[in-house]
Design a protein around this motif. Sequence first.
Motif, PDB file in Angstrom:
ATOM      1  N   ILE A 289       1.018  -1.262  -0.035  1.00  0.00           N
ATOM      2  CA  ILE A 289      -0.133  -0.093  -0.091  1.00  0.00           C
ATOM      3  C   ILE A 289       0.958   1.207  -0.022  1.00  0.00           C
ATOM      4  N   SER A 290       0.569   2.328  -0.766  1.00  0.00           N
ATOM      5  CA  SER A 290       1.171   3.425  -0.943  1.00  0.00           C
ATOM      6  C   SER A 290       1.216   4.313   0.337  1.00  0.00           C
ATOM      7  N   LEU A 295       2.780  13.891   2.374  1.00  0.00           N
ATOM      8  CA  LEU A 295       1.820  14.204   3.181  1.00  0.00           C
ATOM      9  C   LEU A 295       2.052  15.259   4.322  1.00  0.00           C
ATOM     10  N   THR A 296       1.216  16.153   5.013  1.00  0.00           N
ATOM     11  CA  THR A 296       1.545  16.535   5.915  1.00  0.00           C
ATOM     12  C   THR A 296       1.292  15.887   7.202  1.00  0.00           C
ATOM     13  N   LEU A 297       1.569  16.193   8.420  1.00  0.00           N
ATOM     14  CA  LEU A 297       1.286  15.680   9.742  1.00  0.00           C
ATOM     15  C   LEU A 297      -0.062  15.440   9.820  1.00  0.00           C
ATOM     16  N   ALA A 301      -1.823  11.795  10.179  1.00  0.00           N
ATOM     17  CA  ALA A 301      -2.550  11.528  11.340  1.00  0.00           C
ATOM     18  C   ALA A 301      -4.220  11.026  11.029  1.00  0.00           C
ATOM     19  N   LEU A 302      -4.642  11.900   9.907  1.00  0.00           N
ATOM     20  CA  LEU A 302      -5.976  11.407   9.435  1.00  0.00           C
ATOM     21  C   LEU A 302      -6.113  10.167   8.693  1.00  0.00           C
ATOM     22  N   ARG A 303      -5.157   9.736   7.950  1.00  0.00           N
ATOM     23  CA  ARG A 303      -4.730   8.409   7.262  1.00  0.00           C
ATOM     24  C   ARG A 303      -4.905   7.351   8.321  1.00  0.00           C
TER      25      ARG A 303
END
Length: 386
Positions: A289-290, A295-297, A301-303
């Motif tokens: 999985i990529s 991406l920002t912090l 965190a949302l991911r």
Amino acid sequence: MPPHFQLDEDNDVIHDAEAFSLATESAYQAAYSPLRLYLRQLVVDKVKRENPKLAAIQHRYRSPGLDRLFMFSGMLGNHSFFMIALPFLHTFGMGAFARGLTFVVLWSIYFSGFVKDYISAPRPASPPVVQITRSPAHTLEYGFPSTHTTYAVATIVYISHFMLNVWHISTVWVGLMWICGVTIVVGRIYCGLHSFIDVVGGIVIGIIEALCFVFFFDRMDALMLSTAGPLYSIAIFYFAMSSIPRSLDPCPCCIDSFCATSVTLGLSIGYWIHARLPFLWHTGQSDAISWDLSLTLTQNALRCLITIVLVVAWKVGSKPFIVSMVKYLVPDYLSQVSSEECSDDSSAKDSDSDCKQDCYVAPTASNIKNRRYGSYALMVSHENLA
């Protein structure tokens, strides 16, 4: 009926281990092979001899601080911890290592459960031993080998191989990881949940399993990602499930084994599908999985939050959906099994409420002859299909 839990003045679980066996010795003689009876008796005798030693250890060393320490270390080696922790390895794009470690953990549950059902040896008797746990239901399982020990040792051996031979990480970090593992293993004895032989059995199984994955997982992974990968995965799953030994007592090991191997099946097929959808390969990797470092912090965190929500939602919502499907597809079969469980025991007939609540009875001669007892009855019980 299955036993009810009692608590001592410190809210620790106490019970007579023999009360958890619903089967008589004659039933074991009728159902088990000579080799299985011999191995079972060896372990049972060893556990009985170790009971006084375990009680003496608790009497000498037990304290509130150690209680909290070893209960916490036990939580680091339970199913819920791995259910939350393992998906992040896949989310972080660790690919083959994530698959390998997930397989090591989940097949540890299967192998230890397989041996538990085969040997059918009880946990240390309480009293004299006090069982210190926040999950009393686990005391319903057989004792040999320790599942916590099996996947703690297997996991650490497997990770140690990568840390030392692949990533070349300092041995200091490896040593700290092993200290955590030793704490989990020692805690099983301190908490009175396993005897010494249970822990030794878990260590041996864990080391053998981890070494097998270290040396052979690359070949296994290539097979799973090949064109016929799903067929290999389904065949392994079917063979594993059909090979689980039937125990005479309602040990939930078979359910844990089913759940664990089901996840490996889903994981294998999921990665097989991913490898055939190029639009998902943002980093050019078909087998991982990529994970976008740009991406920002907040985005990362949302991911991670989405990962946890999806895992928990599937955990909570999948069982009612699948159980309703099973009841719809094979209602006659489940009704027949449930009625047989209650009708084979006269005491259950006398108490409809007890039968509806627990609906698990000691195996009769007809149960043994038709191979409907123990693991079989538990898998299709009202509680498991609720």
